[in-house]
Structure formats: C-alpha cells, structure tokens
Design an enzyme around this catalytic site. Structure first.
Site, mmCIF file in Angstrom:
data_model
loop_
_atom_site.group_PDB
_atom_site.id
_atom_site.type_symbol
_atom_site.label_atom_id
_atom_site.label_comp_id
_atom_site.label_asym_id
_atom_site.label_seq_id
_atom_site.Cartn_x
_atom_site.Cartn_y
_atom_site.Cartn_z
ATOM 1 N N ASP A 76 9.444 -19.616 12.598
ATOM 2 C CA ASP A 76 8.188 -20.246 12.196
ATOM 3 C C ASP A 76 7.163 -20.049 13.319
ATOM 4 O O ASP A 76 7.435 -20.376 14.476
ATOM 5 C CB ASP A 76 8.452 -21.735 11.951
ATOM 6 C CG ASP A 76 7.220 -22.465 11.451
ATOM 7 O OD1 ASP A 76 7.205 -22.833 10.272
ATOM 8 O OD2 ASP A 76 6.285 -22.676 12.242
ATOM 9 N N ASN A 84 -5.622 -19.777 12.362
ATOM 10 C CA ASN A 84 -6.505 -19.685 11.187
ATOM 11 C C ASN A 84 -7.822 -20.409 11.409
ATOM 12 O O ASN A 84 -8.894 -19.902 11.081
ATOM 13 C CB ASN A 84 -5.802 -20.274 9.951
ATOM 14 C CG ASN A 84 -4.912 -19.249 9.265
ATOM 15 O OD1 ASN A 84 -5.115 -18.050 9.395
ATOM 16 N ND2 ASN A 84 -3.922 -19.711 8.539
ATOM 17 N N ASP A 93 -3.896 -13.508 8.715
ATOM 18 C CA ASP A 93 -3.133 -12.565 7.886
ATOM 19 C C ASP A 93 -2.606 -11.401 8.717
ATOM 20 O O ASP A 93 -1.480 -10.944 8.539
ATOM 21 C CB ASP A 93 -4.022 -12.009 6.754
ATOM 22 C CG ASP A 93 -4.224 -13.031 5.639
ATOM 23 O OD1 ASP A 93 -3.601 -14.114 5.701
ATOM 24 O OD2 ASP A 93 -5.007 -12.753 4.710
ATOM 25 N N GLU A 119 3.856 -19.498 7.099
ATOM 26 C CA GLU A 119 4.059 -18.760 8.358
ATOM 27 C C GLU A 119 5.531 -18.724 8.757
ATOM 28 O O GLU A 119 5.870 -18.562 9.918
ATOM 29 C CB GLU A 119 3.209 -19.372 9.482
ATOM 30 C CG GLU A 119 3.526 -20.782 9.863
ATOM 31 C CD GLU A 119 2.738 -21.828 9.098
ATOM 32 O OE1 GLU A 119 2.588 -22.931 9.617
ATOM 33 O OE2 GLU A 119 2.287 -21.555 7.965
#
Length: 209
Positions: A76, A84, A93, A119
């Site tokens: 993770d 973000n 992305d 993620e």
C-alpha cells in the site's frame, strides 16, 4: 445468360458469407479484447481485482492438493492522498503506473500481481514460504523507496508499507483469512511508522520456532 445469373448469385452469396464471417471474427476479437481489458487494470497494466478472484481460487486449490506453501503480499503506497492533493490526479496516476511496473518487473513468471484497490497492490507467490516472501517484500519496499518518480514535479521519492502472510501445512487458512492476515500485517506496518514490511506475530513466531 442463366450461367451469368448463377455466377452473380454465387458471388453475392459468397460475398454475404464473407461479410458474416468478417463480422463474426470482428465480434469475437472485440469480445476477447473486452475480456482482456476486464482481466487487466487499465491504469497500471497489472491484473485487475476481478481477475484476482479466479487466480486466488486456483492457487488455493493447488495448495489444498499438493500442500505447497503459498504467500501473499499486500503493498500500500504511503500518504498517497497527499500525492494526489499536492500534485493532482494525473501525477497520482503516474506514480501508480510506475509502482505497477516495479512490481511486475520484479516478480517471477510463476508469481502474480494485481491492483487490489486505489493505491493497493497484491502479489501471490506460489511455492514460497513466509521467510522468503518476507525477504522479497523487503526488496520490493526498498526498490519503491529508491525509485525516483521522474514524471512528477521535483522527482520526488515515494514509499510503501507491505503486509505478508503465508499458507503452509501448519497454517491452513481459507482464502479469505489469508488475505485478512496480510491486511492485518499491513495495518501493523502502517501503525509502526510506514515504509516497512510486517508479517503477523503468529507467522513470525511459527517461523522462529
């Protein structure tokens, strides 16, 4: 004249048959492409969560039949929301895509990698007992931490937390509890400060015994 008409009719029939065949082939190809798209995550190129279910089933059956160990790693990305929020979703992305590449290029041909959630990534390692899976997870963690995300502003370095769990003869999980155990280990890695690999205490004790 009759021959001419017959020839024309045959040509028309053949033409019609060829069109049908082309249409069928095109539909079959499109269907296969749709299947492939469903099997793979569009963003990262690793397998999709939908495809993971079937593969996990297969590996679990193999374990039940041959009692070969099976390990799971859940990775993770740490503080991904911050990436973000700070740099925008396009950069986020790109980071996911690059992490997907690191994982896909690190595993053996018998291993399996899927995007598990936003993620999160999941790796299945057949014929791999806990200690080897843990050592491999550590190598992955270091590779992610050392990677410069060049396509992002400032070439920043990201890192991930990883949780490891294994099936073996003394530890015969169900599929669900195997994933759950890897999740618990991941939670421990986050709790202990992130950018680290954890297995559950139970697995560690068993392997040290």
């Amino acid at each position: 004249d009759m021959h001419k008409n017959l020839g024309r009719d045959q040509i028309a029939a053949l033409d019609s048959a060829m069109r049908h065949l082309a249409l069928s082939l095109n539909n079959a190809r499109r269907f296969r492409m749709m299947q492939l798209q469903a099997d793979f995550d569009a963003l990262t190129g690793v397998h999709s969560r939908r495809h993971l279910e079937g593969r996990l089933e297969e590996e679990f059956e193999r374990f039940t039949r041959y009692e070969q160990p099976l390990s799971v790693i859940i990775a993770d990305l740490d503080h991904f929301k911050l990436v973000n929020d700070t740099h925008g979703h396009m950069v986020g992305d790109t980071v996911l895509r690059e992490v997907g590449n690191i994982l896909a290029n690190s595993i053996r041909s018998t291993d399996y990698c899927a995007r598990y959630g936003g993620e999160e990534f999941i790796l299945l390692l057949p014929h791999t007992e806990f200690n080897k899976a843990f050592a491999f997870a550590e190598r992955l963690r270091k590779a992610i931490a050392a990677h410069s995300f060049t396509s992002t502003p400032g070439n920043f370095f990201g890192h991930a937390s990883l949780g490891v769990a294994s099936l073996d003869k003394e530890n015969p999980h169900s599929k669900e509890s195997l994933i759950q155990e890897a999740d618990v280990a991941l939670y421990m890695a986050k709790k202990k400060g992130r950018n680290r690999t954890e297995g559950t205490a139970l697995q560690k004790m068993r392997k040290l015994a």
